[in-house]
Design a protein around this motif. Structure first.
Motif, PDB file in Angstrom:
ATOM      1  N   LEU A 105       1.607   7.147   7.520  1.00 20.80           N
ATOM      2  CA  LEU A 105       1.465   8.350   6.698  1.00 20.80           C
ATOM      3  C   LEU A 105       1.470   9.659   7.493  1.00 20.80           C
ATOM      4  CD1 LEU A 105      -1.186   6.949   4.210  1.00 20.80           C
ATOM      5  CD2 LEU A 105       1.290   7.096   3.910  1.00 20.80           C
ATOM      6  N   ARG A 106       0.854   9.658   8.671  1.00 23.74           N
ATOM      7  CA  ARG A 106       0.851  10.885   9.483  1.00 23.74           C
ATOM      8  C   ARG A 106       2.271  11.337   9.796  1.00 23.74           C
ATOM      9  NH1 ARG A 106      -2.972  12.058  14.524  1.00 23.74           N
ATOM     10  NH2 ARG A 106      -4.229  13.001  12.894  1.00 23.74           N
ATOM     11  N   PRO A 107       3.195  10.422  10.164  1.00 19.29           N
ATOM     12  CA  PRO A 107       4.570  10.867  10.442  1.00 19.29           C
ATOM     13  C   PRO A 107       5.256  11.508   9.228  1.00 19.29           C
ATOM     14  CG  PRO A 107       4.210   8.673  11.338  1.00 19.29           C
ATOM     15  CD  PRO A 107       3.014   9.003  10.489  1.00 19.29           C
ATOM     16  N   LEU A 108       4.748  11.232   8.028  1.00 18.03           N
ATOM     17  CA  LEU A 108       5.330  11.823   6.821  1.00 18.03           C
ATOM     18  C   LEU A 108       4.718  13.182   6.496  1.00 18.03           C
ATOM     19  CD1 LEU A 108       5.427   8.631   4.559  1.00 18.03           C
ATOM     20  CD2 LEU A 108       7.311   9.651   5.861  1.00 18.03           C
ATOM     21  N   GLY A 109       3.754  13.631   7.314  1.00 13.56           N
ATOM     22  CA  GLY A 109       3.157  14.940   7.110  1.00 13.56           C
ATOM     23  C   GLY A 109       1.803  14.937   6.420  1.00 13.56           C
ATOM     24  N   TYR A 110       1.304  13.783   6.072  1.00 12.11           N
ATOM     25  CA  TYR A 110      -0.021  13.719   5.451  1.00 12.11           C
ATOM     26  C   TYR A 110      -1.103  13.973   6.501  1.00 12.11           C
ATOM     27  CZ  TYR A 110       2.120  11.524   1.365  1.00 12.11           C
ATOM     28  OH  TYR A 110       2.877  11.261   0.261  1.00 12.11           O
ATOM     29  N   ASP A 140     -22.548   7.808   1.375  1.00 17.00           N
ATOM     30  CA  ASP A 140     -21.178   7.292   1.315  1.00 17.00           C
ATOM     31  C   ASP A 140     -20.207   8.220   2.028  1.00 17.00           C
ATOM     32  OD1 ASP A 140     -21.848   5.022  -0.122  1.00 17.00           O
ATOM     33  OD2 ASP A 140     -21.579   6.006  -2.052  1.00 17.00           O
ATOM     34  N   VAL A 141     -19.170   7.613   2.577  1.00 21.28           N
ATOM     35  CA  VAL A 141     -18.079   8.319   3.250  1.00 21.28           C
ATOM     36  C   VAL A 141     -16.863   8.240   2.343  1.00 21.28           C
ATOM     37  CG1 VAL A 141     -16.515   8.285   5.242  1.00 21.28           C
ATOM     38  CG2 VAL A 141     -18.927   7.674   5.540  1.00 21.28           C
ATOM     39  N   ALA A 142     -16.103   9.328   2.288  1.00 21.25           N
ATOM     40  CA  ALA A 142     -14.820   9.328   1.576  1.00 21.25           C
ATOM     41  C   ALA A 142     -13.723   9.699   2.562  1.00 21.25           C
ATOM     42  CB  ALA A 142     -14.831  10.322   0.422  1.00 21.25           C
ATOM     43  N   LEU A 143     -12.645   8.965   2.525  1.00 21.05           N
ATOM     44  CA  LEU A 143     -11.433   9.318   3.275  1.00 21.05           C
ATOM     45  C   LEU A 143     -10.418   9.780   2.243  1.00 21.05           C
ATOM     46  CD1 LEU A 143     -11.091   6.368   5.833  1.00 21.05           C
ATOM     47  CD2 LEU A 143     -12.249   8.561   6.123  1.00 21.05           C
ATOM     48  N   SER A 144      -9.850  10.964   2.478  1.00 17.26           N
ATOM     49  CA  SER A 144      -8.901  11.556   1.538  1.00 17.26           C
ATOM     50  C   SER A 144      -7.622  11.950   2.235  1.00 17.26           C
ATOM     51  CB  SER A 144      -9.512  12.804   0.877  1.00 17.26           C
ATOM     52  OG  SER A 144     -10.693  12.498   0.205  1.00 17.26           O
ATOM     53  N   LEU A 145      -6.508  11.691   1.583  1.00 19.12           N
ATOM     54  CA  LEU A 145      -5.221  12.188   2.059  1.00 19.12           C
ATOM     55  C   LEU A 145      -5.031  13.595   1.543  1.00 19.12           C
ATOM     56  CD1 LEU A 145      -2.727   9.241   1.471  1.00 19.12           C
ATOM     57  CD2 LEU A 145      -3.533  10.127   3.654  1.00 19.12           C
ATOM     58  N   THR A 146      -4.504  14.465   2.384  1.00 21.73           N
ATOM     59  CA  THR A 146      -4.175  15.825   1.951  1.00 21.73           C
ATOM     60  C   THR A 146      -2.720  16.110   2.287  1.00 21.73           C
ATOM     61  OG1 THR A 146      -4.873  16.842   4.042  1.00 21.73           O
ATOM     62  CG2 THR A 146      -6.552  16.595   2.336  1.00 21.73           C
ATOM     63  N   TRP A 147      -2.156  17.063   1.558  1.00 22.48           N
ATOM     64  CA  TRP A 147      -0.764  17.447   1.796  1.00 22.48           C
ATOM     65  C   TRP A 147      -0.592  18.907   1.483  1.00 22.48           C
ATOM     66  CZ3 TRP A 147      -2.414  13.951  -1.806  1.00 22.48           C
ATOM     67  CH2 TRP A 147      -2.374  14.358  -3.143  1.00 22.48           C
ATOM     68  N   ALA A 174       0.817  -1.221   0.000  1.00 22.83           N
ATOM     69  CA  ALA A 174       0.000   0.000   0.000  1.00 22.83           C
ATOM     70  C   ALA A 174       0.846   1.265   0.000  1.00 22.83           C
ATOM     71  CB  ALA A 174      -0.947   0.005   1.191  1.00 22.83           C
ATOM     72  N   ILE A 175       1.925   1.303   0.750  1.00 24.41           N
ATOM     73  CA  ILE A 175       2.739   2.520   0.828  1.00 24.41           C
ATOM     74  C   ILE A 175       3.293   2.895  -0.539  1.00 24.41           C
ATOM     75  CG2 ILE A 175       4.925   1.443   1.494  1.00 24.41           C
ATOM     76  CD1 ILE A 175       3.608   4.641   3.064  1.00 24.41           C
ATOM     77  N   ASP A 176       3.722   1.900  -1.313  1.00 22.50           N
ATOM     78  CA  ASP A 176       4.244   2.177  -2.657  1.00 22.50           C
ATOM     79  C   ASP A 176       3.134   2.668  -3.581  1.00 22.50           C
ATOM     80  OD1 ASP A 176       6.819   1.388  -1.936  1.00 22.50           O
ATOM     81  OD2 ASP A 176       6.446  -0.703  -2.503  1.00 22.50           O
ATOM     82  N   ARG A 177       1.975   2.040  -3.490  1.00 18.82           N
ATOM     83  CA  ARG A 177       0.851   2.449  -4.330  1.00 18.82           C
ATOM     84  C   ARG A 177       0.378   3.854  -3.975  1.00 18.82           C
ATOM     85  NH1 ARG A 177      -3.281  -2.251  -3.858  1.00 18.82           N
ATOM     86  NH2 ARG A 177      -4.470  -0.917  -5.244  1.00 18.82           N
ATOM     87  N   ILE A 178       0.346   4.161  -2.684  1.00 16.00           N
ATOM     88  CA  ILE A 178      -0.073   5.494  -2.244  1.00 16.00           C
ATOM     89  C   ILE A 178       0.945   6.542  -2.686  1.00 16.00           C
ATOM     90  CG2 ILE A 178      -0.394   6.951  -0.202  1.00 16.00           C
ATOM     91  CD1 ILE A 178      -1.678   4.429   1.115  1.00 16.00           C
ATOM     92  N   ASN A 179       2.217   6.256  -2.497  1.00 20.93           N
ATOM     93  CA  ASN A 179       3.254   7.208  -2.928  1.00 20.93           C
ATOM     94  C   ASN A 179       3.146   7.499  -4.422  1.00 20.93           C
ATOM     95  OD1 ASN A 179       4.479   7.765  -0.471  1.00 20.93           O
ATOM     96  ND2 ASN A 179       5.880   6.033  -0.638  1.00 20.93           N
ATOM     97  N   ASN A 180       2.929   6.473  -5.214  1.00 22.68           N
ATOM     98  CA  ASN A 180       2.794   6.662  -6.653  1.00 22.68           C
ATOM     99  C   ASN A 180       1.566   7.508  -6.983  1.00 22.68           C
ATOM    100  OD1 ASN A 180       3.562   6.203  -9.396  1.00 22.68           O
ATOM    101  ND2 ASN A 180       1.943   4.660  -9.541  1.00 22.68           N
TER     102      ASN A 180
END
Length: 131
Positions: free
Chosen positions: A103-108, A124-131, A41-47
């Protein structure tokens, strides 16, 4: 009698469709509750984040699920209660735990929102990463 037979066939068809829909919803719920975040997952998320950032975006929707999968039906998410993570179950909880650890420790940051309101109720609920 012909009309009565046609009505009975229609009722049987509706009953069958309702049963099939209920079964599909149950299977979806069972899958959601038992699913875990994949090791890659970490690789897929980073990409995905890299591509989104290159396109000028500042957030990435990472998961959607029915609000009924929350322990409170999505109410805390809907009112932006700080304790909304405590209502997550199944895969959403696993995904949140992954976010907290990796992910939180990386600043997301993670944002939760209700993205649909069928019949005026949280859908429906959506969870989104922000930066």
């Amino acid at each position: 009698m012909i009309a009565s037979d046609a009505e009975m066939e229609e009722l049987d068809r509706e009953r069958s469709l309702k049963q099939k829909k209920k079964q599909q919803e149950q299977e979806l719920r069972e899958t959601f509750m038992s699913r875990k975040v994949a090791p890659e997952a970490i690789d897929r998320i980073n990409n995905a984040v890299r591509i989104a950032a290159q396109n000028g975006q500042h957030h990435l929707q990472v998961i959607t699920f029915p609000s009924t999968f929350c322990s409170d039906g999505g109410r805390r998410i809907n009112i932006a209660d700080a304790e909304w993570p405590s209502t997550l179950t199944g895969f959403a909880k696993d995904a949140f735990d992954f976010y907290e650890k990796e992910l939180r420790p990386l600043g997301y940051k993670l944002r939760a929102e209700i993205i649909s309101f069928p019949g005026g109720m949280p859908g429906d609920v959506a969870l989104s990463l922000t930066w």
